[in-house]
Design an enzyme around this catalytic site. Sequence first.
Site, short mmCIF file in Angstrom:
data_model
loop_
_atom_site.label_atom_id
_atom_site.label_comp_id
_atom_site.label_asym_id
_atom_site.label_seq_id
_atom_site.Cartn_x
_atom_site.Cartn_y
_atom_site.Cartn_z
CB CYS A 53 -0.97 0.00 1.17
SG CYS A 53 -2.33 1.19 0.98
CG ASP A 59 -5.13 2.15 8.17
OD1 ASP A 59 -4.55 1.32 7.46
OD2 ASP A 59 -5.45 3.29 7.77
C1 RUB Z 1 -3.67 3.20 3.57
C2 RUB Z 1 -2.99 2.24 4.46
C3 RUB Z 1 -1.71 2.71 5.11
C4 RUB Z 1 -2.06 3.21 6.53
C5 RUB Z 1 -0.88 3.95 7.16
O1 RUB Z 1 -4.97 2.75 3.22
O2 RUB Z 1 -3.44 1.15 4.76
O3 RUB Z 1 -0.78 1.67 5.22
O4 RUB Z 1 -3.15 4.09 6.50
O5 RUB Z 1 -0.61 5.12 6.45
P1 RUB Z 1 -5.89 3.72 2.32
P2 RUB Z 1 0.20 6.32 7.12
O6 RUB Z 1 -5.14 3.97 1.06
O7 RUB Z 1 -7.14 2.93 2.12
O8 RUB Z 1 -6.13 4.98 3.13
O9 RUB Z 1 1.52 5.74 7.51
O10 RUB Z 1 0.32 7.33 6.03
O11 RUB Z 1 -0.56 6.79 8.31
#
Ligand code: RUB
Length: 272
Positions: free
Chosen positions: A104, A178
């Site tokens: 991701c 998340d």
């Molecule tokens: C994004 C996702 C990321 C986490 C952490 O999912 O799963 O790994 O949110 O991101 P989506 P961060 O694209 O559905 O939002 O490190 O930027 O907080």
Amino acid sequence: MSVIQDIKSLKIQGAKEIATASLRHLKKFSRIHGFGHEFDKECKKLLSARSTAVVLYNVINELRRDKRKETIDKLLAELDKATELIAATGQQLIKRGYHVHTHCHSSEALAVIKEAAKKKKFSVIADITMPRQQGIKTAKELAKIKNISVTLIEDNAATLAFTDPVIPKDDIIIVGCDAMRKEGVINKIGTYFLALAASESNIPFYVVGSKFKIDKRKKVKIEIRPPSEVYKKIRGVKIINPAFDITPWRYITGVVMEDGIKKPKDILAILR
Ligand code: RUB
């Protein structure tokens, strides 16, 4: 387009980015509407736009206790400082010549990778991350960084990165999150599969997340996204599109936080 729509459509994505964009929006909103009833309603709307990630919930909770522009500024600064500290700590996990696998698009995982690239040459394997392909954003962003060579793979090819010479063999997996909960780590759908496969091949699996990812909510709802992101309508077929999964702690080697690299038991102790 409004910030809320941008969050729902994933134009703004990733737990931290959702929280920072929301805080910036609330700062502007409060200039016009103040911090009263309208402000509370706007907070609720933002919270329901993507309800699984806990960062926005945690910062809004803090803001509700002290509704002022200064609190918003303080939270924004804390979020950025957290990423800076995480990057400095996490970069030591990546050694020269490593193949680092990620899933991701996580700003916190990418901060670690970019910090490591300031001093070391290595390669990154990015899962495309179906169905919304946030891995492309990751690959494009990292391709601009000196010292990193990037390979983009389809999610289901990930296990070949443990065993097959066609894809660079993983030395470490680093993903964002998340929410960190007692049941495990919530992150983009596919993370759990990756962790299971990594455990089978003894590849270290690290999660990156600030204290804002600690999730003490009683319950969490895994966001179900529109079926059309998976496939167009098929008569007689139900399509389910969960956005996240929960990786049990036993598959996680460590968690990179602001104040060091923690073991799962340390996080569980915080959550207790
Ligand atoms: C994004 C996702 C990321 C986490 C952490 O999912 O799963 O790994 O949110 O991101 P989506 P961060 O694209 O559905 O939002 O490190 O930027 O907080």
